[in-house]
Write a protein that holds these residues in place. Structure first.
Motif, PDB file in Angstrom:
ATOM      1  N   LYS A 176       0.777  -1.263   0.225  1.00  0.00           N
ATOM      2  CA  LYS A 176      -0.002   0.005  -0.111  1.00  0.00           C
ATOM      3  C   LYS A 176       0.736   1.239   0.032  1.00  0.00           C
ATOM      4  N   THR A 177       1.894   1.248   0.710  1.00  0.00           N
ATOM      5  CA  THR A 177       2.957   2.385   0.910  1.00  0.00           C
ATOM      6  C   THR A 177       3.454   2.480  -0.579  1.00  0.00           C
ATOM      7  N   CYS A 178       3.786   1.499  -1.260  1.00  0.00           N
ATOM      8  CA  CYS A 178       4.365   1.696  -2.838  1.00  0.00           C
ATOM      9  C   CYS A 178       3.155   2.322  -3.671  1.00  0.00           C
ATOM     10  N   TYR A 179       2.058   1.941  -3.321  1.00  0.00           N
ATOM     11  CA  TYR A 179       0.893   2.213  -4.102  1.00  0.00           C
ATOM     12  C   TYR A 179       0.636   3.731  -4.120  1.00  0.00           C
ATOM     13  N   VAL A 180       0.669   4.278  -2.691  1.00  0.00           N
ATOM     14  CA  VAL A 180       0.305   5.785  -2.344  1.00  0.00           C
ATOM     15  C   VAL A 180       1.853   6.406  -2.907  1.00  0.00           C
ATOM     16  N   ALA A 181       2.988   6.044  -2.977  1.00  0.00           N
ATOM     17  CA  ALA A 181       4.078   6.755  -3.578  1.00  0.00           C
ATOM     18  C   ALA A 181       3.889   6.894  -5.019  1.00  0.00           C
ATOM     19  N   GLY A 182       3.408   5.593  -5.553  1.00  0.00           N
ATOM     20  CA  GLY A 182       3.147   6.023  -7.119  1.00  0.00           C
ATOM     21  C   GLY A 182       1.897   6.858  -7.341  1.00  0.00           C
ATOM     22  N   PHE A 183       0.957   6.909  -6.658  1.00  0.00           N
ATOM     23  CA  PHE A 183       0.032   7.891  -6.927  1.00  0.00           C
ATOM     24  C   PHE A 183       0.036   9.206  -6.689  1.00  0.00           C
ATOM     25  N   LEU A 184       0.965   9.378  -5.592  1.00  0.00           N
ATOM     26  CA  LEU A 184       1.269  10.886  -5.394  1.00  0.00           C
ATOM     27  C   LEU A 184       2.369  11.276  -6.355  1.00  0.00           C
ATOM     28  N   LEU A 185       3.035  10.257  -7.059  1.00  0.00           N
ATOM     29  CA  LEU A 185       3.973  10.822  -8.029  1.00  0.00           C
ATOM     30  C   LEU A 185       3.157  11.052  -9.359  1.00  0.00           C
ATOM     31  N   LYS A 186       2.190  10.257  -9.491  1.00  0.00           N
ATOM     32  CA  LYS A 186       1.356  10.712 -10.699  1.00  0.00           C
ATOM     33  C   LYS A 186       0.532  11.855 -10.680  1.00  0.00           C
ATOM     34  N   GLU A 187       0.263  12.141  -9.604  1.00  0.00           N
ATOM     35  CA  GLU A 187      -0.482  13.659  -9.182  1.00  0.00           C
ATOM     36  C   GLU A 187       0.640  14.581  -9.426  1.00  0.00           C
TER      37      GLU A 187
ATOM     38  N   ASP B  61       8.803   7.172 -12.271  1.00  0.00           N
ATOM     39  CA  ASP B  61       8.773   6.503 -10.986  1.00  0.00           C
ATOM     40  C   ASP B  61       7.472   6.194 -10.418  1.00  0.00           C
ATOM     41  N   ALA B  62       6.461   6.972 -10.839  1.00  0.00           N
ATOM     42  CA  ALA B  62       5.062   6.600 -10.673  1.00  0.00           C
ATOM     43  C   ALA B  62       4.853   5.134 -10.989  1.00  0.00           C
ATOM     44  N   VAL B  63       5.219   4.968 -12.512  1.00  0.00           N
ATOM     45  CA  VAL B  63       4.912   3.746 -13.129  1.00  0.00           C
ATOM     46  C   VAL B  63       5.472   2.578 -12.311  1.00  0.00           C
ATOM     47  N   ARG B  64       6.748   2.805 -11.978  1.00  0.00           N
ATOM     48  CA  ARG B  64       7.628   1.670 -11.355  1.00  0.00           C
ATOM     49  C   ARG B  64       6.738   1.338  -9.889  1.00  0.00           C
ATOM     50  N   TRP B  65       6.467   2.358  -9.147  1.00  0.00           N
ATOM     51  CA  TRP B  65       6.049   2.236  -7.663  1.00  0.00           C
ATOM     52  C   TRP B  65       4.427   1.483  -7.753  1.00  0.00           C
ATOM     53  N   LEU B  66       3.714   1.925  -8.988  1.00  0.00           N
ATOM     54  CA  LEU B  66       2.483   1.322  -9.144  1.00  0.00           C
ATOM     55  C   LEU B  66       2.545   0.043  -9.555  1.00  0.00           C
TER      56      LEU B  66
ATOM     57  N   SER C  72      -7.631  -1.283  -7.984  1.00  0.00           N
ATOM     58  CA  SER C  72      -8.471  -0.767  -9.085  1.00  0.00           C
ATOM     59  C   SER C  72      -7.806   0.704  -9.332  1.00  0.00           C
ATOM     60  N   SER C  73      -7.528   1.527  -8.495  1.00  0.00           N
ATOM     61  CA  SER C  73      -7.262   2.978  -8.269  1.00  0.00           C
ATOM     62  C   SER C  73      -5.637   2.644  -9.024  1.00  0.00           C
ATOM     63  N   ALA C  74      -4.734   1.875  -8.532  1.00  0.00           N
ATOM     64  CA  ALA C  74      -3.490   1.625  -9.138  1.00  0.00           C
ATOM     65  C   ALA C  74      -3.541   1.113 -10.718  1.00  0.00           C
ATOM     66  N   THR C  75      -4.375   0.356 -11.074  1.00  0.00           N
ATOM     67  CA  THR C  75      -4.617  -0.001 -12.321  1.00  0.00           C
ATOM     68  C   THR C  75      -5.099   1.363 -13.197  1.00  0.00           C
ATOM     69  N   LYS C  76      -6.028   1.895 -12.638  1.00  0.00           N
ATOM     70  CA  LYS C  76      -6.367   3.118 -13.450  1.00  0.00           C
ATOM     71  C   LYS C  76      -5.109   4.193 -13.652  1.00  0.00           C
ATOM     72  N   ALA C  77      -4.530   4.514 -12.619  1.00  0.00           N
ATOM     73  CA  ALA C  77      -3.526   5.156 -12.446  1.00  0.00           C
ATOM     74  C   ALA C  77      -2.503   4.924 -13.551  1.00  0.00           C
ATOM     75  N   LEU C  78      -2.283   3.728 -13.760  1.00  0.00           N
ATOM     76  CA  LEU C  78      -1.303   3.142 -14.704  1.00  0.00           C
ATOM     77  C   LEU C  78      -1.672   3.288 -16.194  1.00  0.00           C
TER      78      LEU C  78
END
Length: 138
Positions: free
Chosen positions: A69-80, A99-104, A122-128
């Protein structure tokens, strides 16, 4: 000789306990990681993306299933942050996107456990998908 052997055994036991403690500390305290993750989410919601990422940084050094989950949040924050900076700072934003793609992706791999999925997958997949589309647009 029995006393000497006992001293050596006690010393070995102390060293083993100490090394286990160091290993656990290096892998992170799960409660501290969860608190940091929730703090990062709160900071992200207020737009403080860099501060949020800084809160997560110590917990990302050794990713494990516990830190999915921490990796997901990092990826999501980087996407934003990528979305925010893409027009004004494209070179920096490109690094954030990678980096966002890598973490997600890592978060999805780490959370792939016994058929159950975390609520954030689901959110991680949408972000990718979003990030993949930005590569295509270029």
């Amino acid at each position: 000789m029995g006393s000497q052997s006992l001293k050596v055994s006690v010393l070995v036991a102390v060293l083993l306990v100490a090394s286990c403690g160091l290993s656990w500390a290096q892998n992170g305290d799960p409660i501290a990681m969860e608190r940091a993750t929730e703090r990062a989410i709160a900071l992200g919601k207020t737009g403080e993306l860099s501060d949020a990422l800084a809160v997560l940084e110590p917990h990302l050094s050794q990713p494990s299933t516990a830190s999915a989950k921490t990796c997901y949040v990092a990826g999501f924050l980087l996407k934003e942050r990528f979305k925010r900076d893409a027009l004004n700072e494209p070179k920096i934003a490109a690094v954030d996107r990678a980096d966002a793609v890598r973490w997600l992706q890592l978060s999805l791999e780490l959370d792939n456990r016994d058929g159950t999925k975390a609520e954030w997958q689901s959110s991680a997949t949408k972000a990718l998908k979003f990030l993949g589309g930005t590569y295509y647009d270029e």
